[in-house]
Write an enzyme that holds these catalytic residues in place. Structure first.
Site, PDB file in Angstrom:
ATOM      1  N   SER A 131      22.563  83.108  24.992  1.00 51.78           N
ATOM      2  CA  SER A 131      22.879  83.854  26.887  1.00 51.78           C
ATOM      3  C   SER A 131      21.233  84.611  26.722  1.00 51.78           C
ATOM      4  O   SER A 131      21.965  85.717  28.463  1.00 51.78           O
ATOM      5  CB  SER A 131      23.600  83.894  27.577  1.00 51.78           C
ATOM      6  OG  SER A 131      24.168  84.436  26.696  1.00 51.78           O
ATOM      7  N   HIS A 135      19.372  77.055  27.088  1.00 53.62           N
ATOM      8  CA  HIS A 135      20.547  78.192  27.700  1.00 53.62           C
ATOM      9  C   HIS A 135      21.242  77.419  28.822  1.00 53.62           C
ATOM     10  O   HIS A 135      21.376  77.235  30.105  1.00 53.62           O
ATOM     11  CB  HIS A 135      20.251  79.257  28.257  1.00 53.62           C
ATOM     12  CG  HIS A 135      21.171  80.219  28.637  1.00 53.62           C
ATOM     13  ND1 HIS A 135      20.942  81.231  29.804  1.00 53.62           N
ATOM     14  CD2 HIS A 135      22.814  80.643  28.436  1.00 53.62           C
ATOM     15  CE1 HIS A 135      22.505  81.844  30.035  1.00 53.62           C
ATOM     16  NE2 HIS A 135      23.129  81.971  29.100  1.00 53.62           N
ATOM     17  N   GLU A 170      19.387  76.487  31.668  1.00 52.98           N
ATOM     18  CA  GLU A 170      17.712  77.959  31.612  1.00 52.98           C
ATOM     19  C   GLU A 170      16.958  76.827  30.273  1.00 52.98           C
ATOM     20  O   GLU A 170      17.372  76.785  28.820  1.00 52.98           O
ATOM     21  CB  GLU A 170      17.814  78.853  31.586  1.00 52.98           C
ATOM     22  CG  GLU A 170      18.301  79.380  32.754  1.00 52.98           C
ATOM     23  CD  GLU A 170      18.578  81.126  32.360  1.00 52.98           C
ATOM     24  OE1 GLU A 170      18.440  81.855  33.480  1.00 52.98           O
ATOM     25  OE2 GLU A 170      18.998  81.521  31.621  1.00 52.98           O
ATOM     26  N   ASN A 176      20.685  85.813  33.707  1.00 55.99           N
ATOM     27  CA  ASN A 176      21.920  86.734  33.399  1.00 55.99           C
ATOM     28  C   ASN A 176      20.895  88.624  33.979  1.00 55.99           C
ATOM     29  O   ASN A 176      21.502  89.506  34.138  1.00 55.99           O
ATOM     30  CB  ASN A 176      22.007  86.719  31.592  1.00 55.99           C
ATOM     31  CG  ASN A 176      23.052  85.692  31.782  1.00 55.99           C
ATOM     32  OD1 ASN A 176      23.753  85.594  32.619  1.00 55.99           O
ATOM     33  ND2 ASN A 176      23.352  85.401  30.799  1.00 55.99           N
TER      34      ASN A 176
END
Ligand code: T1G
Length: 691
Positions: free
Chosen positions: A406, A427, A439, A477
């Site tokens: 991640s 991801h 992702e 993130n």
């Protein structure tokens, strides 16, 4: 452009076939065509009935959404539908595929409705920040009753043909070619001497407790207004004569058309469809994927395996020990039991998956023939490199090696193999068999057909796939860590975590950042802080958050975090031990007061600024990629369109002004994104980069 409405005769019946691919949207040309063809049918000697049918995969998917927000063009849809209903001929709608929004309204403007068993109807306008605007809230209650109309207009759900028949919205269900069953039905009605049956002349339905229904729907909308407004429109169908009810509906429709929520939701509609359409993937053939390996059977690995199994792929789950393997099989079994309970799969499908499609092994050799491996092991670079070195040895040539990391550097992971062109980041978001976002992280050396395969897999798993470049935290993130820091800054400057959560929940987030932290577990952040201090990348000295964790307040999992969950998650109350710890930490920091709007602008400014950097650096290709990432992975309220659509709506000038004012006291964190400064200087919007 050819006329989108074909005309033909079949005995006494004129057939109007709508042909406006891909979904027969009611564009101006279609509306004009329907008017003209109705005139033609009424002027065609011997014609006693008309059948309206759709060419291709649907009857009509609604008004043409691409026309919204532009000056209205004649004829309006209400005029077209009134014209159809007023015809002296019997008019039949022959429905297949979807009949949505204006499409259902056209059908309700007809005197009779026949459909194939697989047909679906719906009023999904609320998903666009609107309500039906061409009689749907006035005619549907007359044929199906108020409760059914309220349900359909406020949820926007698609209703299957048999349920629609039971509620009275469809008269006959018949299998076969839509045109043929339509003509036969019209002929039958003529033979039976059936009368025209305008819905507008049917009696008004019974009323309900409108205010209670309105309040309940408004609360359910969590800030979205269209569903509640639909209740008021249906109320008019009971309390007003038909023509006045139509006007009341139209007033609400036009009012909503001019709202920011409509802009946000239509942006989301088209962005959701555009985000996976990458020009560089046009004509690129993805590699065949039938057999997938997953390494690591923890929550993430088990979720990824479940998503793959539910899409019909075979999965080999690799774990280090037999016990861990059995635990992984147990987690996957639990996920599938949930899918069985929700009716997503049958018992037979469940058993076939658990008995045949899923293999669990502790031997890397079991992965020698898979087409794709997705690694979901502990987030540590050394561990990742070990796994990929091993995969490089055992996997067949052409197999794709994917990491579910991640935030770690996928280029560095790829470099430890002899086939970096076959390495990619996939991801997923937890729970991976539920969350829509994927992702697709593209390292520098990855082959284009591997990227295409990542997107093809995303489509197969029914995900919203977003292309991301390699950086710490990729798109989502990275932006999250920035707006989380902004929240922490506000706490140090005088805002309470509870005021911050309240402001963001009022904005439409299901949960504010501190409630989310409690859900995820405060011990995760604590472990990261301790690791960073050990690495010397974070100043020493325990923060209030560390002291909370030292006291065992890890959030929901320990019953206490920022909130106290003694009375349950839904009845959470602030944890009284937190504010004193925060006040200790604030010592020496200039304090200020924060209104809810101050909090929202500070938080969103951080989100928008970092999002602009992510687009500016090419980590995200377009602003809509960021918007879809935040919508489908981080709970951003859909009716605000996403952070960059929201920024365009509130105005980039003011936002940049805010950022510059915050930078006076914290220049490093609040350095304005060059792209934002450029757009403001050029008087442009983020949306201008989505074209
Ligand atoms: N208008 C214009 N384009 C549309 C469209 C529409 N109504 N519906 C779909 N498209 C485009 C879509 O952008 C995509 O384009 C292609 O068609 C295929 O769609 C007065 C105000 C019908 C269930 O909300 O829910 O009527 O990306 O990829 O997964 O009361 O599309 O290929 O260039 O989604 O098979 C109400 C919206 C309008 C339905 C098909 N109707 N559409 O799903 O294909 S408001 C809706 C859908 C209204 C009146 C009011 C789905 C679908 P492209 P797709 P799909």
């Amino acid at each position: 452009m050819s006329d989108p409405i074909a005309y033909e005769r079949d005995g006494d019946v004129a057939v109007l076939t709508i042909n406006n691919p891909p979904v027969n949207a009611l564009s101006q040309a279609v509306r004009q065509g329907l008017m003209a063809r109705m005139d033609q049918a009424e002027g065609d000697a011997g014609v006693k009935a008309v059948v309206i049918v759709g060419e291709g995969r649907a009857f009509i998917a609604g008004a043409d959404i691409t026309e919204f927000g532009k000056p209205p063009m004649e004829p309006s849809l209400p005029d077209v539908i009134d014209r159809i209903e007023a015809s002296p001929l019997i008019v039949v709608a022959a429905m297949h595929g979807v009949s949505l929004g204006g499409g259902l309204e056209v059908a309700l403007g007809c005197h009779y409705r026949i459909a194939v068993p697989s047909a679906r109807i719906g009023l999904p306008e609320v998903h666009l920040g609107l309500i039906p605007g061409a009689g749907g809230t006035q005619r549907l209650p007359r044929v199906a009753g108020v409760q059914a109309a309220i349900d359909m207009a406020t949820t926007g759900r698609h209703v299957k043909a048999d349920e629609a028949h039971k509620m009275g919205a469809i008269d006959v269900i018949e299998d076969g070619d839509p045109k043929a069953i339509g003509i036969a039905y019209a002929q039958q009605l003529l033979d039976d001497g059936a009368a025209r049956r305008p819905v507008s002349e049917m009696p008004s339905p019974e009323g309900i407790d409108w205010d209670a229904t309105y309040d309940a729907v408004l609360a359910r909308g969590r800030g979205q207004i269209a569903p509640a407004k639909a209740v008021r429109a249906v109320q008019a169908s009971v309390e007003k004569p038909f023509a006045d009810g139509l006007l009341a509906e139209r007033d609400i429709f036009i009012e909503l058309m001019n709202t920011d929520q409509r802009k946000g939701m239509i942006h989301a509609f088209f962005s959701e469809r555009a985000v996976s359409n990458l020009p560089e993937l046009k004509g690129v053939t993805p590699r065949e994927i039938a057999n997938v390996g997953v390494i690591g059977g923890g929550t993430m690995g088990a979720g990824i395996a479940t998503a793959a199994l539910l899409s019909g792929l075979r999965v080999t789950m690799l774990e280090m020990t037999a016990e861990a393997g059995e635990a992984a099989r147990g987690r996957i079994g639990g996920n599938l039991a949930g899918a069985l309970k929700r009716g997503k799969i049958s018992q037979a499908q469940h058993d076939a998956i658990m008995d045949k499609a899923l293999q669990v092994s502790t031997d890397y050799a079991a992965l020698s023939d898979v087409d794709l491996v997705i690694e979901a092991v502990f987030e540590d670079m050394a561990v990742k490199k070990q796994v990929f070195t091993k995969l490089d040895e055992v996997c067949k040539p052409g197999a794709i090696l994917a990491s579910n990391t991640s935030y770690l550097d996928v280029n560095e992971i790829a470099a430890c193999t002899k086939r970096p062109e076959d390495v990619i980041g996939l991801h997923f978001f937890s729970p991976a068999h539920v969350m829509k976002l994927l992702e697709v992280v593209v390292p520098d050396k990855t082959a284009i057909d591997v990227v295409a395969t990542g997107f093809a897999l995303g489509k197969r798993l029914n995900k919203i796939s977003v292309r991301a470049g390699v950086c710490d935290g990729f798109i989502g993130n990275r932006i999250l860590s920035t707006y989380r820091q902004a929240a922490d800054q506000m706490v140090m400057q005088g805002a309470s975590p509870y005021d911050i959560d309240a402001a963001l929940e009022a904005f439409g987030f299901a949960m504010g950042p501190f409630a989310v932290a409690d859900l995820a577990g405060l011990d995760i952040g604590w472990a990261v802080r301790k690791r960073k201090r050990a690495e010397g990348t974070m100043p020493d000295g325990a923060t209030y958050a560390d002291k909370m964790c030292e006291a065992g307040n890890f959030g929901q999992k320990t019953g206490k975090g920022y909130y106290d969950y003694a009375a349950g998650a839904k009845a959470r109350v602030p944890n009284a031990d937190v504010m004193p710890l925060i006040e200790e930490d604030r010592a020496g920091t200039p304090q200020r007061s924060f209104t809810a709007d101050d909090i929202l602008r500070y938080y969103m400014a951080a989100m928008v600024n970092e999002s602009a950097k992510v687009v500016g650096e090419g980590i995200a290709r377009r602003p809509l990629d960021v918007d879809m990432t935040l919508l489908f992975g981080y709970g951003f309220p859909r009716y605000n369109g996403g952070p960059l659509k929201w920024a365009d709506i509130v105005g980039l000038d003011d936002l940049l002004g805010d950022i510059k004012s915050y930078a006076e006291t914290n220049p490093d964190f609040w350095a304005p994104a060059p792209l934002l400064e450029q757009l403001v200087a050029e008087g442009k919007t983020f949306d201008s980069l989505n074209q």
